[in-house]
Write a protein that holds these residues in place. Structure first.
Motif, PDB file in Angstrom:
ATOM      1  N   ASP A 123     -25.254  -7.903   1.027  1.00  0.00           N
ATOM      2  CA  ASP A 123     -25.489  -9.236   1.228  1.00  0.00           C
ATOM      3  C   ASP A 123     -24.728  -9.776   2.396  1.00  0.00           C
ATOM      4  O   ASP A 123     -25.063 -10.548   2.641  1.00  0.00           O
ATOM      5  CB  ASP A 123     -24.592  -9.337   0.443  1.00  0.00           C
ATOM      6  CG  ASP A 123     -24.452  -9.314  -1.454  1.00  0.00           C
ATOM      7  OD1 ASP A 123     -26.089  -9.013  -1.713  1.00  0.00           O
ATOM      8  OD2 ASP A 123     -23.280  -9.055  -2.309  1.00  0.00           O
ATOM      9  N   GLN A 145     -27.959 -10.419   5.082  1.00  0.00           N
ATOM     10  CA  GLN A 145     -28.511 -11.181   4.277  1.00  0.00           C
ATOM     11  C   GLN A 145     -28.161 -12.540   4.792  1.00  0.00           C
ATOM     12  O   GLN A 145     -28.907 -13.315   5.739  1.00  0.00           O
ATOM     13  CB  GLN A 145     -29.412 -11.705   3.117  1.00  0.00           C
ATOM     14  CG  GLN A 145     -30.195  -9.998   2.558  1.00  0.00           C
ATOM     15  CD  GLN A 145     -29.836 -10.189   1.031  1.00  0.00           C
ATOM     16  OE1 GLN A 145     -30.547 -11.572   0.645  1.00  0.00           O
ATOM     17  NE2 GLN A 145     -29.303 -10.148  -0.137  1.00  0.00           N
ATOM     18  N   LEU A 205     -29.777 -14.436   8.060  1.00  0.00           N
ATOM     19  CA  LEU A 205     -30.085 -15.997   7.973  1.00  0.00           C
ATOM     20  C   LEU A 205     -29.113 -17.163   9.698  1.00  0.00           C
ATOM     21  O   LEU A 205     -29.805 -17.849   9.573  1.00  0.00           O
ATOM     22  CB  LEU A 205     -29.683 -17.033   6.648  1.00  0.00           C
ATOM     23  CG  LEU A 205     -30.355 -18.206   6.360  1.00  0.00           C
ATOM     24  CD1 LEU A 205     -31.092 -19.148   6.892  1.00  0.00           C
ATOM     25  CD2 LEU A 205     -29.056 -18.757   5.561  1.00  0.00           C
ATOM     26  N   THR A 239     -22.631 -15.784  -0.022  1.00  0.00           N
ATOM     27  CA  THR A 239     -23.680 -14.735  -1.250  1.00  0.00           C
ATOM     28  C   THR A 239     -22.388 -14.205  -1.854  1.00  0.00           C
ATOM     29  O   THR A 239     -21.948 -14.114  -1.863  1.00  0.00           O
ATOM     30  CB  THR A 239     -24.524 -13.618  -0.369  1.00  0.00           C
ATOM     31  OG1 THR A 239     -25.293 -12.946  -1.428  1.00  0.00           O
ATOM     32  CG2 THR A 239     -24.191 -12.880   0.377  1.00  0.00           C
ATOM     33  N   HIS A 275     -25.622 -21.146  -0.188  1.00  0.00           N
ATOM     34  CA  HIS A 275     -25.217 -19.645  -1.043  1.00  0.00           C
ATOM     35  C   HIS A 275     -26.918 -18.844  -1.473  1.00  0.00           C
ATOM     36  O   HIS A 275     -28.177 -18.930  -2.207  1.00  0.00           O
ATOM     37  CB  HIS A 275     -24.903 -19.791  -2.217  1.00  0.00           C
ATOM     38  CG  HIS A 275     -23.930 -19.091  -2.993  1.00  0.00           C
ATOM     39  ND1 HIS A 275     -22.505 -17.883  -2.572  1.00  0.00           N
ATOM     40  CD2 HIS A 275     -24.359 -18.343  -4.014  1.00  0.00           C
ATOM     41  CE1 HIS A 275     -22.895 -17.220  -3.326  1.00  0.00           C
ATOM     42  NE2 HIS A 275     -23.454 -17.178  -4.359  1.00  0.00           N
ATOM     43  N   LEU A 276     -26.360 -17.644  -0.912  1.00  0.00           N
ATOM     44  CA  LEU A 276     -27.661 -16.374  -0.931  1.00  0.00           C
ATOM     45  C   LEU A 276     -28.125 -16.156  -2.230  1.00  0.00           C
ATOM     46  O   LEU A 276     -27.016 -15.486  -2.620  1.00  0.00           O
ATOM     47  CB  LEU A 276     -28.776 -15.957   0.096  1.00  0.00           C
ATOM     48  CG  LEU A 276     -28.036 -16.364   1.960  1.00  0.00           C
ATOM     49  CD1 LEU A 276     -28.195 -15.277   2.459  1.00  0.00           C
ATOM     50  CD2 LEU A 276     -29.706 -16.648   1.405  1.00  0.00           C
TER      51      LEU A 276
END
Length: 105
Positions: free
Chosen positions: A19, A22, A26, A78, A101-102
């Motif tokens: 998480d 990621q 970004l 996330t 929010h991923l």
């Protein structure tokens, strides 16, 4: 037109490396400077975000200190655990903060 400073961006990291990767990917892709904030959670993390609402109470006291002061312009996060703190930061900003929010909390 005057130059505007870059937005203040916080990458909110949690307990899961995948998480976090990621979130960091970004944040780096945006091209703005960003701050890493490692969120450590207490026993309240087990409650559903809807029950906790907009609060920092599920964040351990030591980790909560890094969230003091003016909120950022943008958070990237996330995981279900980060939802209540992000909502609290947005509330503290008067609704001006943006949150990405991923994944699906």
């Amino acid at each position: 037109m005057p130059d505007r400073p870059p937005p203040r961006v916080w990458a909110l990291l949690g307990p899961h490396r995948g998480d976090n990767n990621q979130v960091l990917a970004l944040a780096e892709a945006l091209g703005f400077p960003f701050e890493r904030k490692l969120l450590r959670f207490n026993h309240l993390r087990h409650f559903q975000p809807a029950l906790l609402g907009a609060t920092l109470k599920s964040v351990e006291a030591a980790a909560r200190r890094q969230l003091e002061g003016p909120p950022p312009d943008l958070t990237i996060s996330t995981g279900q655990r980060s939802v209540p703190p992000v909502r609290a930061l947005k509330q503290r900003s008067g609704g001006t903060m943006r949150a990405v929010h991923l994944g699906y909390p």
